[in-house]
Design a protein around this motif. Structure first.
Motif, PDB file in Angstrom:
ATOM      1  N   LEU A   1       0.819  -1.279  -0.181  1.00 49.30           N
ATOM      2  CA  LEU A   1       0.161  -0.127   0.009  1.00 49.30           C
ATOM      3  C   LEU A   1       0.898   1.175  -0.172  1.00 49.30           C
ATOM      4  N   LEU A   2       1.931   1.275   0.473  1.00 50.01           N
ATOM      5  CA  LEU A   2       2.784   2.403   0.537  1.00 50.01           C
ATOM      6  C   LEU A   2       3.638   2.472  -0.607  1.00 50.01           C
ATOM      7  N   ALA A   3       3.833   1.647  -1.532  1.00 47.27           N
ATOM      8  CA  ALA A   3       4.375   1.805  -2.847  1.00 47.27           C
ATOM      9  C   ALA A   3       3.335   2.221  -3.957  1.00 47.27           C
ATOM     10  N   VAL A   4       2.262   1.930  -3.601  1.00 49.96           N
ATOM     11  CA  VAL A   4       1.292   2.555  -4.683  1.00 49.96           C
ATOM     12  C   VAL A   4       0.701   3.583  -4.390  1.00 49.96           C
ATOM     13  N   SER A   5       1.359   4.457  -3.146  1.00 49.80           N
ATOM     14  CA  SER A   5       0.630   5.713  -2.905  1.00 49.80           C
ATOM     15  C   SER A   5      -0.611   5.755  -2.445  1.00 49.80           C
ATOM     16  N   SER A   6      -1.105   4.870  -1.499  1.00 53.11           N
ATOM     17  CA  SER A   6      -2.591   4.576  -1.179  1.00 53.11           C
ATOM     18  C   SER A   6      -2.818   6.012  -0.145  1.00 53.11           C
ATOM     19  N   LEU A   7      -4.077   6.028  -0.223  1.00 51.76           N
ATOM     20  CA  LEU A   7      -4.651   7.354   0.702  1.00 51.76           C
ATOM     21  C   LEU A   7      -5.560   6.384   1.764  1.00 51.76           C
ATOM     22  N   VAL A   8      -5.239   7.209   3.066  1.00 51.69           N
ATOM     23  CA  VAL A   8      -5.871   6.664   4.366  1.00 51.69           C
ATOM     24  C   VAL A   8      -6.922   7.742   4.679  1.00 51.69           C
ATOM     25  N   ASN A   9      -8.120   7.122   4.766  1.00 55.94           N
ATOM     26  CA  ASN A   9      -9.331   7.909   5.167  1.00 55.94           C
ATOM     27  C   ASN A   9      -9.490   7.966   6.772  1.00 55.94           C
TER      28      ASN A   9
END
Length: 362
Positions: A15-23
């Motif tokens: 998730l960090l590598a694909v630039s995920s966004l956390v809500n």
């Protein structure tokens, strides 16, 4: 997230590598942050809720389609003591890069890239941002990869008390090298003398002429003739009954219903290592709860024998004396196992320890 408790999560690295966004939501306030900011932040308090994790659409972001010459490379890596099991990894990584054909050469140019590494002794996964910036806009070559590996080693730094320190550090370099190795041009020898990632420019006394290398990586094959003398010793064999046990269909003793009018027993144990047993008293309440009998060595018609060992025979029940703490004194029989256990716990053993010599003299 598992990595909040220093557990090496594989999914957090991806998730960090694909630039995920956390809500996140705290009370009535909603906030959206990057996965990198989330991992670096403090632990969530009791009022905060992780609502969702959004993964960007990289096909749209990088404008990848059948009509373009750009390509997205994406690989995940994981090395653990048991690769096919649930062992914690020595190192995991997720590497992603956009590549396109170079206009001035036959090579491929690295565009936007993301490199995430985790499970090497740090609190959470990290991005190798300096390596990303270094490789962006460059054509992968042995020289470029060598410099990128050196830069990566300065970023992925392990604590001195980390187990397998040198091995974990080498894995990070190996993952990056393997990810870009197929993009390096056929002639792997560079002007600086690096062949297959190693320097051949050594001192004159130790210089070796290896010649030109046609490919960057080589492969080999070794055939070993096995001896079937001890077959099937050493081969992986499925445990007998593993399928029925894992499916929950196996029937254990506790799963079998007791037959009609079945009696249940519970042992009364000695609480003294050496004492005379004068008697056993059952409290009136326990006798009323389905207790049928109390069997001791006096009720055995034959020999009071429990087991024979190399040190001699051992009695089934303690006779006039107890020989150790926990020795069987009697067996209490009742209509149910629950009544037998409760009555055995409530039983009072009358001991006499007067005029007894110690079993061992010091």
């Amino acid at each position: 997230m598992a990595q909040r408790n220093h557990f090496p999560s594989d999914i957090a690295t991806v998730l960090l590598a694909v630039s995920s966004l956390v809500n996140l939501m705290n009370g009535l306030k909603s906030e959206e942050i990057t996965m990198e900011e989330f991992l670096r932040s403090h632990e969530l308090d009791s009022k905060s809720i992780l609502v969702s994790v959004k993964i960007p659409d990289w096909d749209r972001i990088m404008s990848i389609s059948l009509g373009t010459k750009m390509k997205l490379l994406f690989e995940t890596y994981r090395v653990a003591p048991r690769p096919l099991g649930n062992a914690l990894p020595y190192l995991n990584a997720t590497l992603m890069a956009k590549i396109s054909r170079c206009a001035s050469s036959n090579g491929m140019v690295v565009g936007d890239c993301r490199f995430a590494f985790g499970a090497y002794g740090t609190k959470h996964a990290i991005r190798a941002t300096k390596v990303e910036e270094f490789l962006t806009g460059k054509v992968p070559s042995v020289d470029v990869l060598y410099e990128a590996v050196k830069l990566l080693r300065s970023i992925v730094v392990l604590d001195d008390d980390t187990s397998y320190l040198a091995y974990r550090s080498s894995l990070a370099a190996g993952f990056l090298f393997e990810f870009f190795s197929h993009l390096v041009e056929g002639n792997a020898e560079s002007p600086n003398g690096y062949v297959n990632g190693y320097s051949t420019l050594m001192s004159p006394a130790r210089h070796l002429d290896h010649g030109k290398v046609s490919t960057l990586l080589t492969s080999g094959k070794q055939e070993v003739e096995l001896n079937n003398q001890y077959h099937p010793v050493g081969e992986p064999i499925a445990k007998s009954g593993a399928v029925i046990q894992a499916s929950g269909e196996v029937v254990y003793v506790d799963d079998i219903p007791s037959p009609t009018n079945c009696l249940h027993g519970a042992f009364i144990f000695s609480t003294k290592p050496l004492a005379r047993v004068k008697g056993i008293e059952l409290k009136p309440k326990s006798v009323a709860d389905g207790v049928n009998a109390v069997i001791s060595f006096k009720d055995i018609l034959g020999e009071n024998l429990g087991i024979k060992t190399g040190f001699g025979p051992e009695p089934l029940f303690a006779d006039d004396f107890t020989r150790c703490t926990g020795q069987y004194i009697a067996l209490l029989v009742a209509d149910t196992q629950k009544h037998a256990d409760m009555a055995a716990d409530l039983a009072v053993v009358d001991y006499d320890m007067e005029n007894l010599e110690p079993p061992i003299y010091l």
